[in-house]
Scaffold this motif. Structure first.
Motif, PDB file in Angstrom:
ATOM      1  N   THR A  28       0.796  -1.297  -0.046  1.00 21.60           N
ATOM      2  CA  THR A  28       0.066  -0.064   0.010  1.00 21.60           C
ATOM      3  C   THR A  28       0.882   1.276  -0.105  1.00 21.60           C
ATOM      4  O   THR A  28       1.272   1.833   1.100  1.00 21.60           O
ATOM      5  CB  THR A  28      -1.155  -0.096   1.347  1.00 21.60           C
ATOM      6  N   SER A  30       0.834   4.147  -0.261  1.00 20.99           N
ATOM      7  CA  SER A  30       0.627   5.397   0.617  1.00 20.99           C
ATOM      8  C   SER A  30       0.818   5.394   1.825  1.00 20.99           C
ATOM      9  O   SER A  30       0.923   6.507   2.602  1.00 20.99           O
ATOM     10  CB  SER A  30      -1.021   5.900   0.391  1.00 20.99           C
ATOM     11  N   LYS A  31       1.380   4.035   2.444  1.00 18.55           N
ATOM     12  CA  LYS A  31       1.883   3.888   3.991  1.00 18.55           C
ATOM     13  C   LYS A  31       3.229   4.137   3.994  1.00 18.55           C
ATOM     14  O   LYS A  31       3.697   4.061   4.930  1.00 18.55           O
ATOM     15  CB  LYS A  31       1.132   2.708   4.207  1.00 18.55           C
ATOM     16  N   TYR A  32       3.976   4.502   2.911  1.00 16.89           N
ATOM     17  CA  TYR A  32       5.183   4.282   2.749  1.00 16.89           C
ATOM     18  C   TYR A  32       5.966   5.743   2.280  1.00 16.89           C
ATOM     19  O   TYR A  32       5.561   6.337   1.628  1.00 16.89           O
ATOM     20  CB  TYR A  32       5.825   3.288   1.771  1.00 16.89           C
ATOM     21  N   ALA A  53       5.236   9.918   3.430  1.00 10.68           N
ATOM     22  CA  ALA A  53       4.169   8.800   2.889  1.00 10.68           C
ATOM     23  C   ALA A  53       3.025   9.657   2.140  1.00 10.68           C
ATOM     24  O   ALA A  53       2.571   9.269   1.238  1.00 10.68           O
ATOM     25  CB  ALA A  53       3.696   8.037   3.664  1.00 10.68           C
ATOM     26  N   ILE A  54       2.521  10.751   2.836  1.00  8.90           N
ATOM     27  CA  ILE A  54       1.317  11.575   2.347  1.00  8.90           C
ATOM     28  C   ILE A  54       2.075  12.711   1.319  1.00  8.90           C
ATOM     29  O   ILE A  54       1.338  13.859   1.184  1.00  8.90           O
ATOM     30  CB  ILE A  54       0.441  12.226   3.503  1.00  8.90           C
ATOM     31  N   SER A  74       0.677   8.498  -5.350  1.00 15.82           N
ATOM     32  CA  SER A  74       0.332   7.435  -4.402  1.00 15.82           C
ATOM     33  C   SER A  74      -0.811   6.576  -5.117  1.00 15.82           C
ATOM     34  O   SER A  74      -0.836   5.120  -5.133  1.00 15.82           O
ATOM     35  CB  SER A  74       0.134   7.603  -3.311  1.00 15.82           C
ATOM     36  N   LEU A 100       8.261   1.794   5.685  1.00 17.27           N
ATOM     37  CA  LEU A 100       7.049   1.715   6.154  1.00 17.27           C
ATOM     38  C   LEU A 100       6.873   2.788   7.321  1.00 17.27           C
ATOM     39  O   LEU A 100       7.795   2.436   8.251  1.00 17.27           O
ATOM     40  CB  LEU A 100       6.278   0.429   6.611  1.00 17.27           C
ATOM     41  N   GLN A 101       6.157   3.877   7.381  1.00 20.67           N
ATOM     42  CA  GLN A 101       6.171   4.636   8.390  1.00 20.67           C
ATOM     43  C   GLN A 101       4.716   4.827   9.186  1.00 20.67           C
ATOM     44  O   GLN A 101       3.678   5.061   8.625  1.00 20.67           O
ATOM     45  CB  GLN A 101       6.241   6.087   7.957  1.00 20.67           C
ATOM     46  N   SER A 102       4.600   4.719  10.400  1.00 19.27           N
ATOM     47  CA  SER A 102       3.470   5.230  11.210  1.00 19.27           C
ATOM     48  C   SER A 102       3.146   6.593  11.206  1.00 19.27           C
ATOM     49  O   SER A 102       1.912   7.012  11.356  1.00 19.27           O
ATOM     50  CB  SER A 102       3.428   4.555  12.718  1.00 19.27           C
ATOM     51  N   ASP A 103       4.300   7.302  11.290  1.00 17.83           N
ATOM     52  CA  ASP A 103       4.194   8.696  11.202  1.00 17.83           C
ATOM     53  C   ASP A 103       4.258   9.128   9.864  1.00 17.83           C
ATOM     54  O   ASP A 103       5.242   9.062   9.279  1.00 17.83           O
ATOM     55  CB  ASP A 103       5.150   9.434  11.940  1.00 17.83           C
ATOM     56  N   ARG A 104       3.299   9.359   9.197  1.00 18.52           N
ATOM     57  CA  ARG A 104       3.095   9.482   7.454  1.00 18.52           C
ATOM     58  C   ARG A 104       3.812  11.112   6.909  1.00 18.52           C
ATOM     59  O   ARG A 104       3.776  11.123   6.067  1.00 18.52           O
ATOM     60  CB  ARG A 104       1.843   9.240   6.976  1.00 18.52           C
TER      61      ARG A 104
END
Length: 127
Positions: A28, A30-32, A53-54, A74, A100-104
């Protein structure tokens, strides 16, 4: 399985432009966060540019600031690196990679945070 494929490299003269593309699959996108790296023989791979990511935060190496522009789409799973005013010292194999980032909003700058290395695309700039 994350898969990335770079394209768009070539042989150009100093001052010319190139646009590199990175096609992502198996994730996905957009999550990276995404980064563009380059490597020349005998030297470590270095981060040229990264984008969150965003897409709201970017990072550039000092050597390319004002000449290179990173972007992403994305929805299409695509990343790009527009390279203008190329110099012979930009000659390298260019790679894209993702993180992969939880903080986008974050743009990682350490090599170890990235995965999915493709085959790379050769950029050669003649003087």
């Amino acid at each position: 399985q994350v898969q990335l494929a770079e394209s768009g490299g070539g042989l150009v003269q100093a001052g010319d432009s190139l646009r590199l593309s990175c096609a992502a699959s198996g994730l996905t996108f957009s999550k990276y966060a995404m980064g563009w790296f380059r490597q020349v023989p005998g030297k470590e791979r270095e981060l040229v540019s990264g984008i969150s990511a965003i897409g709201n935060a970017v990072h550039y190496a000092d050597s390319v600031k004002g000449r290179f522009t990173i972007s992403r789409d994305s929805a299409k799973g695509m990343g790009y690196l527009q390279m203008n005013s190329l110099k012979p010292e930009d000659t390298a194999v260019y790679y894209c990679a993702v993180s992969l980032q939880s903080d986008r909003w974050l743009v990682p700058t350490n090599l170890g945070s990235y995965e999915g290395w493709g085959q790379g695309t050769q950029v050669t700039v003649s003087s």
